[in-house]
Design a protein around this motif. Structure first.
Motif, PDB file in Angstrom:
ATOM      1  N   THR A 280      -2.615   4.917   2.008  1.00  0.00           N
ATOM      2  CA  THR A 280      -3.842   4.358   1.624  1.00  0.00           C
ATOM      3  C   THR A 280      -4.131   3.092   1.546  1.00  0.00           C
ATOM      4  OG1 THR A 280      -3.155   4.125  -0.562  1.00  0.00           O
ATOM      5  CG2 THR A 280      -3.635   6.492   0.078  1.00  0.00           C
ATOM      6  N   ASN A 281      -5.094   2.575   1.326  1.00  0.00           N
ATOM      7  CA  ASN A 281      -5.342   1.119   1.101  1.00  0.00           C
ATOM      8  C   ASN A 281      -5.408   0.718  -0.514  1.00  0.00           C
ATOM      9  OD1 ASN A 281      -5.778   0.401   3.713  1.00  0.00           O
ATOM     10  ND2 ASN A 281      -8.028   0.996   3.724  1.00  0.00           N
ATOM     11  N   SER A 282      -4.400   1.379  -1.072  1.00  0.00           N
ATOM     12  CA  SER A 282      -4.374   1.324  -2.672  1.00  0.00           C
ATOM     13  C   SER A 282      -2.790   1.121  -3.228  1.00  0.00           C
ATOM     14  CB  SER A 282      -4.949   2.311  -3.297  1.00  0.00           C
ATOM     15  OG  SER A 282      -4.593   2.502  -4.770  1.00  0.00           O
TER      16      SER A 282
ATOM     17  N   VAL B  20      -1.276   5.478  -6.751  1.00  0.00           N
ATOM     18  CA  VAL B  20      -1.769   6.868  -6.163  1.00  0.00           C
ATOM     19  C   VAL B  20      -1.292   7.767  -7.536  1.00  0.00           C
ATOM     20  CG1 VAL B  20      -1.526   6.616  -3.811  1.00  0.00           C
ATOM     21  CG2 VAL B  20       0.479   7.265  -5.051  1.00  0.00           C
TER      22      VAL B  20
ATOM     23  N   TYR C  28       0.895  -1.057   0.049  1.00  0.00           N
ATOM     24  CA  TYR C  28      -0.104  -0.082  -0.096  1.00  0.00           C
ATOM     25  C   TYR C  28       0.853   1.215   0.036  1.00  0.00           C
ATOM     26  CZ  TYR C  28      -3.778  -3.107   1.279  1.00  0.00           C
ATOM     27  OH  TYR C  28      -4.910  -4.159   1.180  1.00  0.00           O
TER      28      TYR C  28
END
Length: 302
Positions: free
Chosen positions: A115-117, A120, A111
């Motif tokens: 974030t939980n992504s 970005v 991540y």
């Protein structure tokens, strides 16, 4: 005649094989060289446009970053818009960063920036300041109008974007090793990609410990549970309730024995942190120590 013909055939086969191997080597090296030339030409072109997008940890040829004393936490990397202290990009650069785990059949995920992504999108904004090129006097406090009015130079200065990634296991397991690929690609106004590979390994001698400290006070027993890991832990503390009774204030998750006395607590303990519990002796003539408690990691935290 047959032996002579056979010898010629073997010789021919060897020559063909040798030529093929040499050709393959030339092609392989040619591709590598062509890629190097291509990247060099691209960098030259972008530099001629005053476009700088670089990092000490990433490069056009994937840069290797090895950390054998990784603490399991955040790994930071910076991206900047300058070639050096004097050459900086005069316009905003839009770019995206992706993070991936270079392992198969893994439950690890990567991540970015809290974030939980794993992807970005950001902008590396141009920054400007006033400079006295001739005398090197500090005039950075002047705004653009004041700077130009007084004959100084209003110029672009380096900007840096500090980013980080974290590696976690989706099943909640500790991650001791990881191979991570970070890719940063500009989307405007020019296209450039820089990459880095991170080989991360925890130093087993620096992982940390879960420990118990026992203190006897005048009217009660104080038990301190310590987490020296650089990551949060779910822990379970167990004892013999026939000997010690815990103060039940503020307890959230407990286990009771057959006599309905609490003999275990389960709780989350933050990294580099500690918490304490108050106990009372069933028999005040007895003495106890750390060895009367069992402390283990748990997956039962609610």
């Amino acid at each position: 005649m047959k032996n002579k013909s056979k010898t010629k055939q073997i010789t021919y086969t060897l020559v063909v094989t040798l030529v093929a191997l040499v050709g393959l080597l030339i092609i392989t090296r040619g591709i590598t060289y062509a890629k190097y030339v291509s990247n060099s030409v691209l960098n030259y072109y972008l530099n001629s446009k005053g476009f700088y997008f670089r990092s000490d940890s990433l490069d056009t040829e994937t840069k290797s970053n090895v950390d054998t004393s990784w603490d399991g936490g955040k790994v930071t990397f910076s991206i900047n818009n300058s070639s050096n202290k004097s050459l900086a990009t005069e316009y905003d650069i839009k770019y995206e960063i992706t993070c991936s785990i270079e392992e198969t059949d893994t439950t690890k995920v990567c991540y970015l920036n809290g974030t939980n992504s794993s992807k970005v999108t950001q902008t590396l904004s141009a920054d400007f300041a006033c400079k006295d090129i001739a005398n090197n006097t500090d005039v950075s406090s002047l705004d653009e109008t004041q700077c130009k009015k007084q004959g100084y130079t209003w110029t672009a200065i380096p900007s840096t974007s500090v980013n980080y990634f974290e590696v976690v296991d989706i099943n909640g397991k500790d991650v001791d090793t990881a191979n991570v690929i970070i890719t940063a690609t500009t989307t405007s106004p020019y296209k450039k990609t820089i990459k880095g590979k991170y080989t991360l390994n925890k130093d087993k001698s620096e992982l940390g410990t879960l420990s118990v400290k026992y203190e006897t006070k005048t009217h009660y027993e104080n038990v301190i549970v310590i987490n020296s890991y650089n990551e949060d832990k779910c822990v379970k503390l167990t004892w013999n309730s026939a000997d010690l009774l815990i103060d039940e204030s503020d307890l959230k998750q407990t286990i009771k024995d057959k006599n309905n006395y609490i003999n275990a607590v389960i709780f989350k303990l933050n990294k580099k942190d500690s918490t304490n519990f108050i106990f009372y002796k069933q028999d005040k003539s007895k003495t106890f120590s750390e060895s009367d408690f069992a402390l283990v990691e748990s997956t039962e935290c609610q």
